[in-house]
Design a protein around this motif. Sequence first.
Motif, PDB file in Angstrom:
ATOM      1  N   GLY A 243      67.622  -2.650 -13.109  1.00 25.84           N
ATOM      2  CA  GLY A 243      67.528  -4.012 -11.874  1.00 25.84           C
ATOM      3  C   GLY A 243      69.776  -3.512 -11.945  1.00 25.84           C
TER       4      GLY A 243
ATOM      5  N   GLU B 129      55.085  -1.648 -11.571  1.00 29.23           N
ATOM      6  CA  GLU B 129      55.162  -2.706 -10.991  1.00 29.23           C
ATOM      7  C   GLU B 129      56.616  -2.970 -11.161  1.00 29.23           C
ATOM      8  OE1 GLU B 129      52.960  -5.324 -13.064  1.00 29.23           O
ATOM      9  OE2 GLU B 129      51.549  -4.741 -12.103  1.00 29.23           O
TER      10      GLU B 129
ATOM     11  N   LEU C  64      63.144  -1.583  -6.578  1.00 32.90           N
ATOM     12  CA  LEU C  64      63.776  -0.717  -5.837  1.00 32.90           C
ATOM     13  C   LEU C  64      62.755  -0.967  -3.818  1.00 32.90           C
ATOM     14  CD1 LEU C  64      63.302   3.108  -6.899  1.00 32.90           C
ATOM     15  CD2 LEU C  64      65.836   1.990  -6.373  1.00 32.90           C
ATOM     16  N   SER C  65      62.034  -2.245  -4.081  1.00 31.77           N
ATOM     17  CA  SER C  65      61.714  -3.287  -3.043  1.00 31.77           C
ATOM     18  C   SER C  65      60.617  -1.939  -2.596  1.00 31.77           C
ATOM     19  CB  SER C  65      63.542  -3.863  -1.939  1.00 31.77           C
ATOM     20  OG  SER C  65      63.583  -4.557  -3.085  1.00 31.77           O
ATOM     21  N   LEU C  66      60.081  -1.555  -3.741  1.00 32.09           N
ATOM     22  CA  LEU C  66      58.639  -0.644  -2.199  1.00 32.09           C
ATOM     23  C   LEU C  66      57.717  -0.791  -2.500  1.00 32.09           C
ATOM     24  CD1 LEU C  66      59.295   2.388  -5.358  1.00 32.09           C
ATOM     25  CD2 LEU C  66      60.982   2.185  -3.800  1.00 32.09           C
ATOM     26  N   PRO C  67      56.690  -0.339  -0.914  1.00 29.71           N
ATOM     27  CA  PRO C  67      56.631  -0.850  -1.080  1.00 29.71           C
ATOM     28  C   PRO C  67      54.913  -0.140  -1.923  1.00 29.71           C
ATOM     29  CG  PRO C  67      56.461   1.308   0.596  1.00 29.71           C
ATOM     30  CD  PRO C  67      58.196   0.947  -0.489  1.00 29.71           C
TER      31      PRO C  67
ATOM     32  N   ARG D  97      58.995  -0.767  -8.595  1.00 30.36           N
ATOM     33  CA  ARG D  97      59.170  -1.701  -6.977  1.00 30.36           C
ATOM     34  C   ARG D  97      59.995  -2.764  -7.012  1.00 30.36           C
ATOM     35  NH1 ARG D  97      53.256  -0.446  -7.558  1.00 30.36           N
ATOM     36  NH2 ARG D  97      52.588  -2.635  -7.991  1.00 30.36           N
ATOM     37  N   LYS D  98      59.070  -3.761  -8.094  1.00 29.62           N
ATOM     38  CA  LYS D  98      60.768  -4.700  -7.946  1.00 29.62           C
ATOM     39  C   LYS D  98      62.420  -4.194  -7.632  1.00 29.62           C
ATOM     40  CE  LYS D  98      61.328  -9.006 -10.408  1.00 29.62           C
ATOM     41  NZ  LYS D  98      61.221 -10.416 -11.614  1.00 29.62           N
TER      42      LYS D  98
ATOM     43  N   TYR E  90      73.492   0.691  -5.606  1.00 25.53           N
ATOM     44  CA  TYR E  90      72.660   0.594  -4.665  1.00 25.53           C
ATOM     45  C   TYR E  90      72.672   1.336  -3.394  1.00 25.53           C
ATOM     46  CZ  TYR E  90      69.845  -2.501  -1.552  1.00 25.53           C
ATOM     47  OH  TYR E  90      69.296  -3.096  -0.701  1.00 25.53           O
TER      48      TYR E  90
ATOM     49  N   ASP F 268      70.836   4.599  -4.387  1.00 26.12           N
ATOM     50  CA  ASP F 268      69.027   3.965  -4.880  1.00 26.12           C
ATOM     51  C   ASP F 268      68.533   4.108  -3.528  1.00 26.12           C
ATOM     52  OD1 ASP F 268      69.668   4.244  -6.946  1.00 26.12           O
ATOM     53  OD2 ASP F 268      69.214   1.580  -7.356  1.00 26.12           O
ATOM     54  N   ARG F 269      69.473   3.529  -2.195  1.00 29.22           N
ATOM     55  CA  ARG F 269      68.167   3.294  -1.034  1.00 29.22           C
ATOM     56  C   ARG F 269      67.863   5.456  -0.201  1.00 29.22           C
ATOM     57  NH1 ARG F 269      65.789   0.295  -2.556  1.00 29.22           N
ATOM     58  NH2 ARG F 269      64.786   0.480  -0.866  1.00 29.22           N
TER      59      ARG F 269
END
Length: 397
Positions: free
Chosen positions: A137, A169, A175-178, A172-173, A147, A150-151
């Motif tokens: 993270g 899991e 990288l804020s992935l769907p 996803r947390k 950051y 990463d986007r």
Amino acid sequence: MLANFFNSELINNDYDISFSYVYSIPYSMGFQKRVHKKTTVHPLSFINLSDHTILPSWLPLISRKLLMGIARLVISIPLLTYQTIVLYQLFKKIKPDVLHINNGGYPAAKSARAAAIAGKFASIPKIIMVVNNMAVGYNHYSRWFDYPIDRLVVHSVSMFITGSKAASERLRKVLSLPIQQTHAIHNGITLRDSTSTITETRKRLNLDRFDGVVFGVVALLIPRKGHQILLNAVLELIQEKKMIGNTFKVLIEGDGFLRETLISFVTQNKLEQFVTFVGEEANVVDFMNAIDILILPSIQDEDFPNVILEAMALGKPVIASRLAGTPEQVIDGVTGFLVAPRDAKQLAEAMHTLILNQQLREQMGKMASTEFSTHFTTQIALNNYSDLYTKLIKESQ
């Protein structure tokens, strides 16, 4: 898994494969040794800014590491840009339908992130990135500068693949992935061949006259692997459970900077008849064939350890820390036991149960072998990847 891909009849029959990688002599030699099918390769020469050994040896080690750190900070973006341009040119030339990027733990290699961005610019229809460990993270300042990159990576990658649901899991947390942008495919292994019989190996390990229960650990002697917790558990077995020397042994395979510290602990606590350090085994399969139970007492930074799969393939019960993807490998109470990380008492209790119950050991070993054959073979993993490729290609048509 990469060697399994390149050697697979299934993958080679269905797809035209090429392999691009950052060139080094050891990596190229390892590739040639392990890959037996003819594969088109594209070696790429990129600067490695994590290798402080390329600096003059007369500089103190701390100075070399500091200089490398400064270099990474100063030329990080220019280097990423250069790698992206080189990879873009390659991808425009070979025009793949699917770009499969094999990464370490995220963020890992800069070249892997450059490949994702280059693939997007080159209009590759589908890009997948395999993340082989738990993502890191943004808690530490060293990740803050990542950051924006990463986007770009998230925008470029069609699907992130992890070896465990736990790693999905976590990714996803971070990288804020769907949820639909991640997918877990368990790694599969092909068990390496034995080179010695069990009798020969046990004799070499001085077990030929020992009829107690033999636990084995296969791991680097570094803090995160939890060897100290295991030694504390051995003390617990002796002091609280009153186990005696001919009842069990723990064989510790591997090497690392904690070796002398761990040996000192064993000596100070008079554990020599219970614990033996065997060093690095030439063939780990021979070693695991000779033990009764595998222990992996890790305390952090695991994902989906192959050593657990190897033990299961050999029909060995496994005691492992309940960490990351290990609950997806070990069925607690069925193929072995899961214990809380850093909990020496719980680990000792699991060991004690298996020492006293031969029938349970045998039953768990059989169930472990069945579980491996059902879920964790190389062919199963390759079938899962092939199905994913087929799905992605159909989506892009």
